[in-house]
Design an enzyme around this catalytic site. Structure first.
Site, PDB file in Angstrom:
ATOM      1  N   LYS A  13       0.824  -1.212   0.000  1.00 21.93           N
ATOM      2  CA  LYS A  13       0.000   0.000   0.000  1.00 21.93           C
ATOM      3  C   LYS A  13       0.861   1.265   0.000  1.00 21.93           C
ATOM      4  CE  LYS A  13      -2.066  -1.071   3.856  1.00 21.93           C
ATOM      5  NZ  LYS A  13      -1.322  -2.315   4.178  1.00 21.93           N
ATOM      6  N   ARG A  88      -9.164   1.018   9.587  1.00 20.73           N
ATOM      7  CA  ARG A  88      -8.791  -0.375   9.847  1.00 20.73           C
ATOM      8  C   ARG A  88      -9.839  -1.085  10.691  1.00 20.73           C
ATOM      9  NH1 ARG A  88      -2.890   0.434   9.222  1.00 20.73           N
ATOM     10  NH2 ARG A  88      -1.700  -1.416   9.680  1.00 20.73           N
ATOM     11  N   ARG A 127      11.536  -5.718   4.366  1.00 25.56           N
ATOM     12  CA  ARG A 127      11.326  -4.260   4.253  1.00 25.56           C
ATOM     13  C   ARG A 127      12.396  -3.489   5.029  1.00 25.56           C
ATOM     14  NH1 ARG A 127       5.519  -1.660   5.271  1.00 25.56           N
ATOM     15  NH2 ARG A 127       5.670  -2.649   7.330  1.00 25.56           N
ATOM     16  N   ARG A 160      11.998  -1.864  10.663  1.00 26.43           N
ATOM     17  CA  ARG A 160      11.031  -1.463  11.688  1.00 26.43           C
ATOM     18  C   ARG A 160      10.925  -2.577  12.726  1.00 26.43           C
ATOM     19  NH1 ARG A 160       5.611   0.317   8.627  1.00 26.43           N
ATOM     20  NH2 ARG A 160       4.693  -0.837  10.364  1.00 26.43           N
ATOM     21  N   ARG A 171       0.236  -9.018  13.709  1.00 23.79           N
ATOM     22  CA  ARG A 171      -0.411  -8.017  12.852  1.00 23.79           C
ATOM     23  C   ARG A 171      -1.310  -8.685  11.820  1.00 23.79           C
ATOM     24  NH1 ARG A 171       4.699  -5.202  10.943  1.00 23.79           N
ATOM     25  NH2 ARG A 171       3.398  -4.038   9.518  1.00 23.79           N
TER      26      ARG A 171
HETATM   27  P1  ADP Z   1       2.343  -1.737   3.234  1.00 17.94           P
HETATM   28  O1  ADP Z   1       2.348  -0.236   3.187  1.00 17.94           O
HETATM   29  O2  ADP Z   1       1.096  -2.335   2.625  1.00 17.94           O
HETATM   30  O3  ADP Z   1       2.613  -2.273   4.600  1.00 17.94           O
HETATM   31  P2  ADP Z   1       4.841  -1.546   1.697  1.00 17.94           P
HETATM   32  O4  ADP Z   1       4.486  -0.696   0.531  1.00 17.94           O
HETATM   33  O5  ADP Z   1       5.635  -0.937   2.772  1.00 17.94           O
HETATM   34  O6  ADP Z   1       3.521  -2.260   2.291  1.00 17.94           O
HETATM   35  O7  ADP Z   1       5.607  -2.830   1.121  1.00 17.94           O
HETATM   36  C1  ADP Z   1       6.154  -3.825   1.987  1.00 17.94           C
HETATM   37  C2  ADP Z   1       7.519  -4.258   1.467  1.00 17.94           C
HETATM   38  O8  ADP Z   1       7.370  -4.985   0.239  1.00 17.94           O
HETATM   39  C3  ADP Z   1       8.456  -3.097   1.138  1.00 17.94           C
HETATM   40  O9  ADP Z   1       9.763  -3.484   1.482  1.00 17.94           O
HETATM   41  C4  ADP Z   1       8.322  -2.903  -0.375  1.00 17.94           C
HETATM   42  O10 ADP Z   1       9.514  -2.429  -0.952  1.00 17.94           O
HETATM   43  C5  ADP Z   1       8.004  -4.311  -0.847  1.00 17.94           C
HETATM   44  N1  ADP Z   1       7.025  -4.359  -1.949  1.00 17.94           N
HETATM   45  C6  ADP Z   1       5.995  -3.525  -2.195  1.00 17.94           C
HETATM   46  N2  ADP Z   1       5.281  -3.922  -3.281  1.00 17.94           N
HETATM   47  C7  ADP Z   1       5.878  -5.061  -3.727  1.00 17.94           C
HETATM   48  C8  ADP Z   1       5.624  -5.963  -4.839  1.00 17.94           C
HETATM   49  N3  ADP Z   1       4.588  -5.772  -5.660  1.00 17.94           N
HETATM   50  N4  ADP Z   1       6.445  -7.015  -4.993  1.00 17.94           N
HETATM   51  C9  ADP Z   1       7.488  -7.215  -4.136  1.00 17.94           C
HETATM   52  N5  ADP Z   1       7.776  -6.415  -3.100  1.00 17.94           N
HETATM   53  C10 ADP Z   1       6.993  -5.339  -2.878  1.00 17.94           C
HETATM   54  P1  ADP Z   2       1.495  -1.865   7.887  1.00 14.91           P
HETATM   55  O1  ADP Z   2       0.672  -1.318   6.772  1.00 14.91           O
HETATM   56  O2  ADP Z   2       2.807  -2.367   7.443  1.00 14.91           O
HETATM   57  O3  ADP Z   2       0.735  -2.787   8.794  1.00 14.91           O
HETATM   58  P2  ADP Z   2       1.342   0.651   9.296  1.00 14.91           P
HETATM   59  O4  ADP Z   2       2.518   1.511   9.186  1.00 14.91           O
HETATM   60  O5  ADP Z   2       0.120   0.984   8.520  1.00 14.91           O
HETATM   61  O6  ADP Z   2       1.860  -0.777   8.952  1.00 14.91           O
HETATM   62  O7  ADP Z   2       0.899   0.510  10.821  1.00 14.91           O
HETATM   63  C1  ADP Z   2       1.821   0.250  11.842  1.00 14.91           C
HETATM   64  C2  ADP Z   2       1.092   0.180  13.186  1.00 14.91           C
HETATM   65  O8  ADP Z   2       0.482   1.455  13.467  1.00 14.91           O
HETATM   66  C3  ADP Z   2      -0.058  -0.808  13.252  1.00 14.91           C
HETATM   67  O9  ADP Z   2       0.384  -2.108  13.555  1.00 14.91           O
HETATM   68  C4  ADP Z   2      -0.910  -0.198  14.361  1.00 14.91           C
HETATM   69  O10 ADP Z   2      -0.347  -0.442  15.637  1.00 14.91           O
HETATM   70  C5  ADP Z   2      -0.789   1.286  14.098  1.00 14.91           C
HETATM   71  N1  ADP Z   2      -1.839   1.773  13.175  1.00 14.91           N
HETATM   72  C6  ADP Z   2      -1.661   2.291  11.926  1.00 14.91           C
HETATM   73  N2  ADP Z   2      -2.845   2.637  11.377  1.00 14.91           N
HETATM   74  C7  ADP Z   2      -3.799   2.340  12.297  1.00 14.91           C
HETATM   75  C8  ADP Z   2      -5.212   2.448  12.316  1.00 14.91           C
HETATM   76  N3  ADP Z   2      -5.900   2.925  11.275  1.00 14.91           N
HETATM   77  N4  ADP Z   2      -5.859   2.046  13.438  1.00 14.91           N
HETATM   78  C9  ADP Z   2      -5.200   1.556  14.500  1.00 14.91           C
HETATM   79  N5  ADP Z   2      -3.874   1.417  14.545  1.00 14.91           N
HETATM   80  C10 ADP Z   2      -3.151   1.803  13.448  1.00 14.91           C
END
Ligand code: ADP
Ligand code: ADP
Ligand code: ZN
Length: 227
Positions: A13, A88, A127, A160, A171
């Site tokens: 995302k 969420r 990541r 992270r 998660r």
């Molecule tokens: P999210 O915001 O949904 O948690 P991220 O955009 O941070 O996900 O992506 C998670 C990890 O996967 C990052 O290290 C990113 O570089 C990698 N990534 C994102 N999209 C892809 C894809 N289509 N294929 C492989 N790796 C990806």
């Molecule tokens: P990812 O997309 O990789 O799960 P985020 O960066 O979106 O990670 O979120 C990291 C953490 O921040 C989550 O595990 C949660 O603890 C908190 N968080 C983020 N967005 C929300 C939300 N909309 N509601 C509740 N907690 C959140």
């Protein structure tokens, strides 16, 4: 346009949000980034949120809703935004609908990133983030030229704490328990668009752009309302 990115952690995302927000001049609003900033700055909100983030659990709705409301009301969000990681929970989704209604607006599209658990775990475990500019890398899929160093600014890359395997499992569990319900909610609203996200970053970007192209051709007038 007002867009939501919905999907499990690690689906990609944030990666797609960066690309789309630049291209379409939408404000990228990441609830995770806003919360991590608050933690880093030691604000009252940050102090409350920290314990949940560390455990991989959701921060209470009220805290997140307040942060998002403040951000959406900023002038630079007037012409559109892209929410990444929010809502969420059902309560957050309803609070968002209310907020937008008050502003004379509504969501245009909710993109739902569909990806397997195996890919989620692979993506999250590799990541890496730049400590200086926040750029996103992946040890295998999006590697930096020099190991551990950001291509863009030379900053140090880090993992992270909540991307460690134990927290990742939690998660994913929480996602199924609390966030998956939103798929039905937005399906009923008629604005959900599934994006098959097992493929590479470029292919996913293309799919998203195609949906937006179609949508903006018959954009209802309400989207130009004042916010
Ligand atoms: P999210 O915001 O949904 O948690 P991220 O955009 O941070 O996900 O992506 C998670 C990890 O996967 C990052 O290290 C990113 O570089 C990698 N990534 C994102 N999209 C892809 C894809 N289509 N294929 C492989 N790796 C990806
Ligand atoms: P990812 O997309 O990789 O799960 P985020 O960066 O979106 O990670 O979120 C990291 C953490 O921040 C989550 O595990 C949660 O603890 C908190 N968080 C983020 N967005 C929300 C939300 N909309 N509601 C509740 N907690 C959140
Ligand atoms: Zn950097």
């Amino acid at each position: 346009m007002r867009i939501v990115f919905l999907g499990p952690p690690g689906a990609g995302k944030g990666t797609q949000a960066e690309i789309l927000s630049k291209e379409k001049k939408l404000q990228h609003i990441s609830s995770g980034n806003l919360l991590r900033d608050a933690v880093e700055n030691g604000t009252e909100t940050g102090l409350k949120a920290k314990q949940y983030i560390e455990k991989g659990q959701l921060v209470p709705d009220q805290i997140v809703v307040d942060i998002i409301r403040d951000r959406i009301l900023d002038k630079d969000c007037r012409n559109g935004f892209l929410l990444d990681g929010f809502p969420r929970t059902l309560a957050q989704a309803k609070a968002l609908d209310e907020m937008l209604k008050k502003l004379g607006n509504k969501l245009d599209i909710v993109f739902y990133f569909v990806v397997s658990k195996e890919s989620i775990v692979l993506r999250l475990s590799g990541r890496r983030i730049c400590s200086a500019c926040g750029a996103n890398y992946h040890t295998k899929f999006v590697p930096s030229v020099k190991d551990g160093i950001c291509d863009k600014c030379g900053g140090k890359l880090y993992q992270r704490a909540d991307d460690k395997l134990e927290t990742v499992q939690e998660r994913i569990r929480i996602y199924h328990e609390q966030t998956e319900d939103l798929i039905e909610y937005y399906k009923k609203n008629g604005i959900l668009k599934e994006i098959e996200s097992e493929t590479d970053i470029k292919t996913i970007t293309k799919k998203i752009f195609n949906v937006i192209k179609d949508a903006s051709q018959n954009e209802p007038l309400i989207n130009f309302g004042v916010a």
